[in-house]
Design a protein around this motif. Structure first.
Motif: not given
Length: 148
Positions: A77, A83-84, A111, A113-114
């Motif tokens: 970010d 963030s990913d 994949n 997301k955080n």
């Protein structure tokens, strides 16, 4: 009247002839894990899932395997915080059966997301590792059934 229709439909639909297409207990072979290298958590999960294939069968597969697990940052970010993530598990199996060696490679990736809570992120990652191990085990069993 509604109850009568419900009862008739219940009896008609309960006799639909459902039977399981896939049953884990139908394999008539045994899997012996000789050695494992790499990520210990995924290795132990795979070994745990393969335990149900230890029986006294004439067909015995001797297996050694190595896993590689990576967690890499895909995007960050504005503040530079990840963030990913991309989670990737690679597994190489060496299967010995009738004095023949065969190698199989399986890859699982996802994949995610955080999550701001690091405890929840670790817990989620552990669930994903377990799912990776189950999927890898299923792929291996499918390959083993085609060998015999």
């Amino acid at each position: 009247m509604k109850n009568l229709i419900f009862i008739i439909l219940f009896f008609l639909l309960s006799q639909c002839g459902y039977s399981k297409v896939y049953n884990d207990n139908t394999e008539n072979f045994s899997v012996n894990v000789l050695s494992m290298n790499g990520d210990s958590e995924i290795n132990n999960l795979i070994k745990k899932h393969l335990r149900k294939y230890k029986n006294s069968s004439e067909i015995i597969f001797k297996i050694s395997y190595s896993t590689d697990y990576n967690k890499s940052i895909i995007t960050k970010d504005d503040k530079g915080v990840a963030s990913d993530y991309k989670l990737n598990a690679n597994t190489e199996f060496l299967v010995v059966y009738d004095n023949e060696e065969r190698k199989f490679y399986f890859t699982e990736k996802i994949n995610i997301k955080n999550i701001s809570n690091s405890f929840e992120l670790k817990k989620y990652e552990k669930i994903i590792k377990n799912n990776f191990a189950k999927s890898i085990k299923e792929k291996l069993i499918l390959k083993l059934t085609t060998i015999k």
